[in-house]
Design a protein around this motif. Structure first.
Motif: not given
Length: 671
Positions: A253-262
């Protein structure tokens, strides 16, 4: 030993006579023995000394305290040795440099696993002598810096020295500890991913958890979000499956949130693409899987369009980004977005301005004047026009051109992919393969040679009209029929096009001659009984193939290779001038005399070679698609080729007779 071998092999180059002697020649082996005596001795092997332990530990600590990696550590060790100045043992200095010079090999974002490797400049750690291993053990006993400890433990693990699992745990924890004091950059990623890799390999779940905690803290820091390209390997680690399965939901979930921001803010294409791939990697299989994939695709396309719209982009740079977005939308069938991107692409293409890079060379004036003189040396216009109509391909010998372009090899320009633009300044083709780039070089040579010929010949035709007057359309038409016995309709169009040229209407001449060239190619193939017409099959209407196919058919039947290349370059694209397609689609709005002359010459070579096809039912052989390889077809092809050779011989005989007759009349024409 290596330097001695290299010196020995290198000494047999230009300074030795061996390359030119016969096998039976006498060799003075005494001279060879003297040469071996002059070679430097091989380096002395390292011999361990108990006093080297504290010395080595201190030097490695001083060099690796900043957690360097690769050759940087090698240089730092040598700098420490130089600053100290008290290490006189060359073998010890060499082994210390080798400790600092070995590096980590990082994986890719799909598989971020990291390995410890030996740089090719140094011997393999697994092949180290016992004395060298003793030095590593002694240095480890006295080292205090985490980066030094991790490096030395790695070397001993490779040698399977001592308790390997214990050494692995100590190495992983040391990598983690050394990364604590580092800024976020690629070196930090290498140390943390190495700690993570060791922990997973040896199933140190607690060490892996500690590494993941550190990574999660780093990627959630707001400052890091502005430089995600530096820490993408750490995000890639979060996209893997942890050994402790209880961490999986929160970690992904954290990875998805960070990648979406990127993807939402990044302006570097490769980072957006990498982040989008990682997002798709962690999508959970289930009923919402397809919708999640579509979301990542649309987010990535939106990012590509945003990158193109960055303020201050040059029109050509923006065009390139829009082209990438258009390809992406096409690949994933995003039709509504594709229409919008096409509108933007067409709008920005109107703003693209290309800088012309030119060079010049001196050509003595008498050289082009000599060629122009051939148009006016005859007693009437027919002699000069005949010289124009019998001239060779304007590009020159294509076989020689191809040999020259390939003999030079690749230049700096070939390191980059070239994008070819059309008349509307929209991208047509990207040259990727070596053969495509060589072919483009051939076309560049053909362009220079042909345009030079076009300028000279245009001036020659103008001089002809100035001296003898512009012949009438009926005169020209009769001339073509009498001399070449060609098709009357083609001869009439060629006569009209020449008249437009002499009137200064160069665009009109191009618009007449370019389509007439294609018609002449079809007519010539029909005259040779070649089946090129594609019959109606199902819902597909009957039609003739494209001009490129017609020219290829003529090449197979004996058309000179230079003429084939010239006509293809002149009339078709994307590497050539694309005159035929630009005329057909209304892109050609102006034409200079040289271009009109080239089009006239290309049309004339096929129009004057093609006769009259009076009975299409008799001469057209309709071949259904997917068939035509039977005995009758093969016999027809062989017969057609024989007729072409006969036709070429007759035309050559006629031309020579005309030349002999002109010479006997004292015209002085070189035609």
């Amino acid at each position: 030993m290596t330097s001695a071998d290299e010196s020995a092999s290198g000494s047999g180059g230009d300074d030795t006579p061996d390359a030119g002697i016969d096998d039976d020649a006498d060799i003075n082996f005494d001279d060879l023995e003297d040469l071996e005596d002059e070679l430097p001795p091989p380096p002395k092997p390292y011999v361990f000394d108990e006093g080297h332990g504290p010395l080595a530990g201190g030097i490695i600590d001083a060099a690796l305290s900043g957690a360097p990696d690769g050759p940087d550590g090698w240089g730092l060790v040598e700098q420490v040795l130089k600053d100290r100045g008290d290490v006189t043992d060359e073998a010890l200095s060499r082994e210390l440099s080798a400790i600092g010079g070995r590096s980590l090999s990082t994986g890719n974002l799909t598989n971020p696993d990291t390995t410890f490797v030996a740089d090719r400049m140094w011997p393999r750690p697994a092949e180290a002598t016992e004395d060298v291993v003793k030095l590593w053990r002694a240095a480890l006993d006295h080292a205090t810096d985490p980066a030094s400890i991790a490096r030395l433990e790695e070397l001993l693990i490779v040698c399977r020295d001592g308790n390997v699992p214990a050494r692995a745990r100590n190495a992983a924890l040391s990598y983690l500890a050394s990364a604590k004091s580092l800024d976020d950059d690629l070196a930090t990623c290498a140390y943390l991913t190495r700690a993570w890799s060791i922990a997973r390999r040896f199933k140190f779940i607690d060490v892996e958890a500690a590494v993941l905690d550190d990574i999660e803290e780093r990627v959630t820091h707001r400052k890091i979000r502005a430089h995600m390209g530096r820490v993408m390997p750490l995000v890639a680690v979060l996209c893997q499956t942890p050994s402790d399965q209880t961490r999986l939901p929160a970690q992904h979930e954290l990875a998805e949130r960070v990648l979406a921001d990127v993807v939402a803010v990044e302006t570097m294409h490769h980072i957006v693409a990498a982040a989008s791939d990682l997002r798709r990697k962690i999508i959970v299989a289930g009923p919402d899987q397809d919708a999640a994939h579509k979301t990542t695709r649309r987010d990535e396309l939106a990012a590509l369009r945003r990158i193109a719209d960055v303020k201050g982009r040059e029109p050509m740079v923006r065009q390139s980004h829009l082209e990438t977005a258009a390809k992406y939308a096409t690949n994933y069938n995003m039709q509504s977005e594709l229409r919008e991107i096409r509108r933007e692409l067409e709008a920005v293409s109107a703003l693209v301005k290309l800088a012309k890079i030119s060079t010049s060379a001196h050509i003595p004036s008498w050289i082009p004047e000599l060629e122009v003189h051939r148009y006016t040396v005859g007693y009437d216009w027919a002699q000069g026009l005949l010289h124009f109509l019998l001239s060779p391909a304007p590009c020159g010998d294509i076989v020689t051109i191809k040999a020259n372009t390939r003999s030079r090899g690749f230049g700096l320009r070939h390191l980059f992919n070239t994008v070819l633009l059309g008349a509307d300044m929209l991208p047509r083709k990207t040259l990727v393969t070596d053969e495509e780039k060589y072919h483009h070089d051939d076309c560049q040579h053909v362009s220079i040679a042909s345009e030079h010929w076009g300028h000279v010949s245009a001036r020659g035709l103008q001089r002809l009209a100035e001296r003898h007057g512009v012949p009438g359309e009926a005169e020209l038409h009769s001339f073509f029929l009498d001399v070449f016995n060609c098709d009357p309709s083609g001869a009439r169009i060629l006569a009209k096009a020449l008249r437009h040229f002499w009137s200064g209407d160069h665009l009109e001449a191009v618009y007449l001659a370019a389509p007439a060239t294609e018609a002449a190619a079809r007519r010539l193939l029909r005259e040779l009984d070649e089946g090129v017409y594609q019959v109606q099959v199902g819902k597909n209407a009957g039609k003739y193939p494209a001009l490129g196919t017609l020219l290829d058919e003529l090449l197979a039947l004996g058309l000179d290779e230079s003429w084939h290349f010239f006509l293809t370059w002149l009339l078709l694209g994307p590497d050539g001038r694309n005159i035929r397609n630009d005329v057909a689609h209304g892109f050609t709005v102006e034409a200079h005399p040289a271009l009109a002359t080239l089009v006239l010459r290309g049309a004339a070579v096929l129009i004057t070679a093609s006769g009259t096809v009076s009975d299409e039912g008799k001469h057209i052989h309709l071949v259904e698609q997917g068939r035509g390889d039977g005995l009758v077809d093969r016999t027809a092809v062989a017969l057609s080729r024989s007729l072409l050779f006969w036709h070429t011989g007759v035309e050559l005989f006629r031309a020579r007779r005309r030349e002999a007759k002109s010479a006997s009349l004292g015209t002085g024409s070189d035609a």
